[in-house]
Design an enzyme around this catalytic site. Structure first.
Site, short mmCIF file in Angstrom:
data_model
loop_
_atom_site.label_atom_id
_atom_site.label_comp_id
_atom_site.label_asym_id
_atom_site.label_seq_id
_atom_site.Cartn_x
_atom_site.Cartn_y
_atom_site.Cartn_z
N THR B 180 -14.46 6.61 26.08
CA THR B 180 -13.34 7.07 26.85
C THR B 180 -13.00 5.63 27.51
OG1 THR B 180 -13.68 9.25 26.73
CG2 THR B 180 -11.85 8.64 28.16
N ARG B 208 -9.89 18.53 16.89
CA ARG B 208 -10.40 18.70 18.18
C ARG B 208 -9.58 17.74 19.10
NH1 ARG B 208 -13.22 15.15 21.90
NH2 ARG B 208 -14.68 16.40 23.31
N VAL B 209 -9.42 18.78 20.42
CA VAL B 209 -8.87 17.91 21.68
C VAL B 209 -10.08 17.99 22.61
CG1 VAL B 209 -6.81 17.93 23.13
CG2 VAL B 209 -6.58 18.52 20.83
N ASP B 211 -10.88 16.38 26.65
CA ASP B 211 -10.40 16.60 28.20
C ASP B 211 -9.45 15.53 28.63
OD1 ASP B 211 -12.58 14.96 28.04
OD2 ASP B 211 -12.78 14.83 30.05
N THR B 231 -15.17 10.42 31.91
CA THR B 231 -15.59 10.23 30.65
C THR B 231 -16.85 11.04 30.37
OG1 THR B 231 -16.79 8.51 29.49
CG2 THR B 231 -16.58 8.05 31.63
N GLY B 232 -17.15 11.50 29.31
CA GLY B 232 -18.27 12.30 28.79
C GLY B 232 -17.96 13.67 27.88
N GLY B 234 -16.11 16.02 26.42
CA GLY B 234 -14.94 16.57 27.05
C GLY B 234 -14.85 18.33 27.34
#
Lengths: 320, 320
Positions: B180, B208-209, B211, B231-232, B234
């Site tokens: 990200t 897929r959505v 964060d 970041t990570g 989501g």
């Protein structure tokens, strides 16, 4: 069932955009109340039998999705393009598990799809056609987009388009535009859950996603704190992270549900929007504030007495 | 410009899924650091000239979107279907205004589209093709989906599919999957802003959505409190309402940014996921914790000294 360690409770809402009592027939109001009672009973039955809060929330929301009187599922709002795009989410306060779908057009019950996303996928939110493909693979009921259309929404869309053409859109009532359904529940194991489903608002631009499928904005649940489902102009709820803000005030500022919900509703209302919510805390206390003319709603608290209402007045239906 | 009443600061990140130093050439690392520095300077230049925090965030993120070294824009991850679906959001801490797009395929700079949603529409989040149509009408640069593809992501996708076929997907490094970019800024008027943009993760299911486009999860900003970009994985950030939780702890529990961010990172890490974030508070203090091998990042605090790094070490670049 395991011996209950917690009181049980359920609260539902059918949106804060309630019409003026005069604008709909008494028969329509009676049917609206009957569907609220049916939704309540669907959820309560599960809780009373020792079922889980997420199951109760799903069942209660699905009844309102199937009713033409609420803006979700059958009876959902229409986009500018005259179509339906539906959003929904569900959250399990026991695990912070969550599932959601947005801009879906052919899933009969978006709340059931949201639960399937939570339990049968690695995702939290799936958008559009991919969510429909997922729901189909899960064996959920699929429908034509026209299944969701009712005469009332077609008239509302025509009326809104006419107002917009005349530049008097601000005259449109909240009821002609917004609407949402949702449920919150506390089960006998002390688990909280919340779910929300909506068609968005009449004459919305295609692709617009509101707060209903957004965890933290339109839906939030955490065991021992609260479960919340919101209704109103979604953009403001997203910007205020409204549903989680209610929980955060309880966790970090040690506010009660009532103090917290009132404070958040006041902040939302400062944007001059209609807003409402249905919430329950970890002890089964239900609270359902709104700043509009009415909010379709109902609840059964730990005392087992069912209540429903669409405006300020509340009907006590007696023991569930 | 108006006389500054606030120190200025900017922080950027290029994701916490940094590769092991040995897995990439020194030339690639040098170019990654150069692009981080370029992103920092793009944002800082705006702040130093009296520009707004949202402008600085947009400019800094757009540089990383154009770089092949980060998982956003050109260089974005590929879905299972071998395509790109991009998500982004931006938030203005002065007004709590926010804009976002999700699952977009043809907008060269999703962060610019997110800002256009915030400033030129009544929506906060627009999904899919409708967001692309909106971006086109706003005159933003449009590209073929293949513009985003790099050799590195194609190789990573092939490698992940092979691991999955062998049932050893758990061996895939965070770096091969996630990534990200994001930025946070404090401008001379005391306004905070945050923005995030991503391609999601390699081999993600279509639709897929994560964060990144979710206000409160991947992005949050509120004047006087903090601006955060995450970041990570989501899904975990959504379930924890991570970005807003950092702000909520500061507002309601009176924690410092460092205390709050550390607590939230620990909660996220308890799910055994890689996680990181870039944040700045209302006084311009930058904080960028992560629990992975590295996180591409950089910042210029009120002292005007630029720093960049990809692993634990930080390069001090000197005065900006």
């Amino acid at each position: 069932m395991a011996t209950p360690v917690s009181p049980i409770a359920i609260g539902i809402h059918g949106g804060c955009g309630t019409l003026d009592r005069k604008l709909q027939s008494e028969r329509d109001w009676a049917e609206t109340e009957a569907h609220l009672a049916q939704s309540l009973r669907a959820g309560w039955k599960i809780l009373a039998a020792g079922g889980r809060a997420v199951e109760a929330v799903e069942a209660a929301v699905a009844v309102m999705e199937d009713s033409p009187h609420f803006n979700a599922g059958h009876g959902a709002a229409l986009t500018e393009a005259g179509e339906h795009e539906l959003d929904a989410s569900i959250m399990d306060g026991a695990t912070l598990g969550a599932g959601a779908v947005c801009t879906v057009r052919t899933i009969r019950s978006p709340i059931r799809a949201a639960r399937a996303v939570m339990e049968k996928s690695d995702c939290v939110l799936i958008a559009g056609k991919a969510a429909e493909d997922f729901a189909r693979r899960q064996g959920l009921a699929m429908v034509d987009n026209s299944y969701f259309t009712t005469e009332r929404r077609k008239q509302a869309l025509a009326s809104l388009k006419a107002l917009k053409a005349r530049g008097t859109i601000a005259l449109a009532s909240e009821a002609e535009r917004h609407g949402t359904v949702g449920a919150v529940a506390l089960d006998g194991r002390g688990n909280l859950a919340a779910g929300t489903s909506t068609g968005g608002f009449n004459n919305k631009p295609p692709g617009r996603v509101g707060d209903s499928p957004i965890i933290g904005a339109g839906t939030y649940a955490k065991n021992g704190v609260c479960a919340v489902s919101c209704t109103g102009q979604g953009e403001v709820f997203i910007r205020h992270v409204a549903a989680y803000d209610i929980a955060a005030r309880m966790i970090y500022a040690k506010q009660t549900l009532r103090q917290s919900a009132d404070a958040v509703l006041e902040a939302l209302g400062s944007h001059k929007i209609g807003a409402g919510l249905m919430a329950v805390d970890g002890a089964g206390r239900v609270y359902a504030p709104f700043n509009t003319l009415g909010m379709a709603r109902g609840w059964i608290g730990p005392d087992g007495v069912a209540h429903v209402g669409t405006h300020k007045e509340i009907l006590r239906l007696g023991a569930a």
